[in-house]
Design a protein around this motif. Structure first.
Motif, PDB file in Angstrom:
ATOM      1  N   THR A  89     -10.615 -17.035   0.011  1.00  0.00           N
ATOM      2  CA  THR A  89      -9.495 -16.154  -0.312  1.00  0.00           C
ATOM      3  C   THR A  89      -9.893 -14.722   0.009  1.00  0.00           C
ATOM      4  OG1 THR A  89      -8.677 -17.618  -2.061  1.00  0.00           O
ATOM      5  CG2 THR A  89      -7.978 -15.323  -2.141  1.00  0.00           C
ATOM      6  N   PHE A  90      -9.087 -14.065   0.833  1.00  0.00           N
ATOM      7  CA  PHE A  90      -9.354 -12.694   1.273  1.00  0.00           C
ATOM      8  C   PHE A  90      -8.199 -11.809   0.808  1.00  0.00           C
ATOM      9  CE2 PHE A  90     -11.130 -15.785   4.163  1.00  0.00           C
ATOM     10  CZ  PHE A  90     -12.451 -15.373   4.290  1.00  0.00           C
ATOM     11  N   THR A  91      -8.543 -10.735   0.121  1.00  0.00           N
ATOM     12  CA  THR A  91      -7.533  -9.866  -0.486  1.00  0.00           C
ATOM     13  C   THR A  91      -7.774  -8.423  -0.068  1.00  0.00           C
ATOM     14  OG1 THR A  91      -7.427 -11.336  -2.407  1.00  0.00           O
ATOM     15  CG2 THR A  91      -6.463  -9.144  -2.653  1.00  0.00           C
ATOM     16  N   GLY A  92      -6.686  -7.732   0.254  1.00  0.00           N
ATOM     17  CA  GLY A  92      -6.757  -6.317   0.602  1.00  0.00           C
ATOM     18  C   GLY A  92      -5.869  -5.490  -0.310  1.00  0.00           C
ATOM     19  N   THR A  93      -6.379  -4.344  -0.728  1.00  0.00           N
ATOM     20  CA  THR A  93      -5.615  -3.439  -1.589  1.00  0.00           C
ATOM     21  C   THR A  93      -5.694  -2.024  -1.033  1.00  0.00           C
ATOM     22  OG1 THR A  93      -7.524  -3.041  -3.036  1.00  0.00           O
ATOM     23  CG2 THR A  93      -6.021  -4.824  -3.655  1.00  0.00           C
ATOM     24  N   VAL A  94      -4.655  -1.260  -1.309  1.00  0.00           N
ATOM     25  CA  VAL A  94      -4.609   0.160  -0.953  1.00  0.00           C
ATOM     26  C   VAL A  94      -4.218   0.911  -2.219  1.00  0.00           C
ATOM     27  CG1 VAL A  94      -3.612   1.925   0.538  1.00  0.00           C
ATOM     28  CG2 VAL A  94      -3.920  -0.411   1.407  1.00  0.00           C
ATOM     29  N   THR A  95      -5.133   1.713  -2.736  1.00  0.00           N
ATOM     30  CA  THR A  95      -4.902   2.426  -3.994  1.00  0.00           C
ATOM     31  C   THR A  95      -5.184   3.914  -3.801  1.00  0.00           C
ATOM     32  OG1 THR A  95      -7.187   1.985  -4.690  1.00  0.00           O
ATOM     33  CG2 THR A  95      -5.503   0.403  -5.375  1.00  0.00           C
ATOM     34  N   GLY A  96      -4.885   4.680  -4.841  1.00  0.00           N
ATOM     35  CA  GLY A  96      -5.142   6.113  -4.804  1.00  0.00           C
ATOM     36  C   GLY A  96      -3.855   6.914  -4.749  1.00  0.00           C
ATOM     37  N   SER A  97      -4.023   8.206  -4.603  1.00  0.00           N
ATOM     38  CA  SER A  97      -2.886   9.136  -4.528  1.00  0.00           C
ATOM     39  C   SER A  97      -2.967   9.892  -3.214  1.00  0.00           C
ATOM     40  CB  SER A  97      -2.902  10.102  -5.722  1.00  0.00           C
ATOM     41  OG  SER A  97      -2.844   9.398  -6.949  1.00  0.00           O
ATOM     42  N   GLY A  98      -2.637   9.193  -2.149  1.00  0.00           N
ATOM     43  CA  GLY A  98      -2.706   9.810  -0.837  1.00  0.00           C
ATOM     44  C   GLY A  98      -1.600  10.824  -0.604  1.00  0.00           C
ATOM     45  N   LYS A  99      -1.801  11.636   0.412  1.00  0.00           N
ATOM     46  CA  LYS A  99      -0.843  12.689   0.734  1.00  0.00           C
ATOM     47  C   LYS A  99       0.226  12.227   1.718  1.00  0.00           C
ATOM     48  CE  LYS A  99      -4.234  15.152   2.145  1.00  0.00           C
ATOM     49  NZ  LYS A  99      -5.047  16.252   2.734  1.00  0.00           N
ATOM     50  N   THR A 100       0.082  10.986   2.228  1.00  0.00           N
ATOM     51  CA  THR A 100       1.033  10.484   3.217  1.00  0.00           C
ATOM     52  C   THR A 100       1.764   9.268   2.671  1.00  0.00           C
ATOM     53  OG1 THR A 100      -0.739   9.164   4.205  1.00  0.00           O
ATOM     54  CG2 THR A 100      -0.315  11.330   5.174  1.00  0.00           C
ATOM     55  N   SER A 101       2.836   8.882   3.348  1.00  0.00           N
ATOM     56  CA  SER A 101       3.615   7.709   2.948  1.00  0.00           C
ATOM     57  C   SER A 101       3.111   6.487   3.709  1.00  0.00           C
ATOM     58  CB  SER A 101       5.103   7.929   3.244  1.00  0.00           C
ATOM     59  OG  SER A 101       5.603   9.029   2.501  1.00  0.00           O
ATOM     60  N   LEU A 102       2.861   5.409   2.969  1.00  0.00           N
ATOM     61  CA  LEU A 102       2.346   4.185   3.573  1.00  0.00           C
ATOM     62  C   LEU A 102       3.484   3.376   4.179  1.00  0.00           C
ATOM     63  CD1 LEU A 102      -0.187   3.106   0.792  1.00  0.00           C
ATOM     64  CD2 LEU A 102      -0.671   4.318   2.928  1.00  0.00           C
ATOM     65  N   ASN A 103       3.181   2.785   5.337  1.00  0.00           N
ATOM     66  CA  ASN A 103       4.158   1.942   6.029  1.00  0.00           C
ATOM     67  C   ASN A 103       3.695   0.492   6.129  1.00  0.00           C
ATOM     68  OD1 ASN A 103       5.751   4.199   6.437  1.00  0.00           O
ATOM     69  ND2 ASN A 103       4.891   4.618   8.471  1.00  0.00           N
ATOM     70  N   GLY A 104       2.814   0.063   5.222  1.00  0.00           N
ATOM     71  CA  GLY A 104       2.315  -1.308   5.281  1.00  0.00           C
ATOM     72  C   GLY A 104       1.083  -1.410   6.162  1.00  0.00           C
ATOM     73  N   GLY A 105       0.873  -2.598   6.718  1.00  0.00           N
ATOM     74  CA  GLY A 105      -0.298  -2.809   7.566  1.00  0.00           C
ATOM     75  C   GLY A 105      -0.508  -4.286   7.825  1.00  0.00           C
ATOM     76  N   THR A 106      -1.758  -4.658   8.094  1.00  0.00           N
ATOM     77  CA  THR A 106      -2.096  -6.050   8.390  1.00  0.00           C
ATOM     78  C   THR A 106      -3.413  -6.417   7.722  1.00  0.00           C
ATOM     79  OG1 THR A 106      -3.262  -5.457  10.431  1.00  0.00           O
ATOM     80  CG2 THR A 106      -0.913  -6.014  10.619  1.00  0.00           C
TER      81      THR A 106
END
Length: 226
Positions: A89-106
């Motif tokens: 099982t492989f899991t990816g997370t994106v956390t924090g308070s970035g200055k840009t807007s996220l558009n998803g990913g792969t």
């Protein structure tokens, strides 16, 4: 005096005999008591997660758990093929308070297989001929008895090459918002042309996208030799 010497000698003999240890035979070894090493169940440990903080302030993390890598006999029965039954099982997370807007990913998950020696060119070199004979010279005069032979000879040339690493991508998941997960169970992967020792490890690559940027972090599992 002689009686005292005889008594002393008897005491010394008795003491020496009592101090001599008894020789015991080694107990028989029971073959069932030593079953040997357990069979390979394919379970492998996972490596440390891959973590990176982007210049925009986002923290990308990719982690693996419940990994299995079990070598199995190839369906082709070729000695130069390597086949594995894998899972994890492989899991990816994106956390924090970035200055840009996220558009998803792969999130891409797969395996890297290294081969110590790769089978290169194989050549079959053969020769064939025809011999005609049978002429002899006895006393009565020359005699010609036709005789034919067909000699055949051949050699095989094998040119091995230095080992290579093959990347087998099993799945690539596109997501709009993290977390994202890829789970593999009893998945067959194989490579051909490997005549040396092989090595396998898992990998997972997380890509987080914004309008103008891509941030990538990779995970590489523990290498298993087969």
């Amino acid at each position: 005096m002689n009686r005292f010497a005889a008594v002393a000698a008897a005491c010394m003999t008795l003491t020496f005999a009592a101090a001599t240890p008894l020789a015991l035979a080694d107990p028989p070894v029971d073959p069932a008591a030593d079953p040997g090493p357990p069979p390979d169940n394919g379970v492998v440990a996972s490596a440390e997660p891959g973590v990176v903080t982007s210049p925009d302030g986002w923290t990308l993390t990719v982690v693996a758990k419940d990994e299995t890598q079990l070598p199995v006999a190839p369906l082709t029965t070729a000695v130069s093929s390597r086949e594995y039954l894998v899972g994890g099982t492989f899991t990816g997370t994106v956390t924090g308070s970035g200055k840009t807007s996220l558009n998803g990913g792969t999130l891409e998950a797969g395996y890297q297989i290294g081969c110590g020696i790769e089978l290169g060119q194989v050549r079959l070199i053969g020769q064939a001929g025809v011999n005609v004979g049978g002429l002899s010279f006895p006393a009565t005069g020359p005699v010609f008895a036709p005789a034919l032979s067909f000699p055949l000879s051949g050699t095989i040339e094998i040119h091995p090459k230095p080992g290579t690493v093959s990347t087998v991508t099993v799945d690539k998941k596109t997501f709009k918002a993290a977390p994202v997960r890829v789970t593999l169970k009893d998945t067959h992967i194989k490579v051909d042309g490997c005549v040396g020792q092989s090595f396998i490890r898992s990998y997972a690559t997380l890509t987080s996208s914004t309008t103008d940027t891509d941030d990538i972090v990779a995970y590489y599992g523990v290498t298993k030799s087969v």
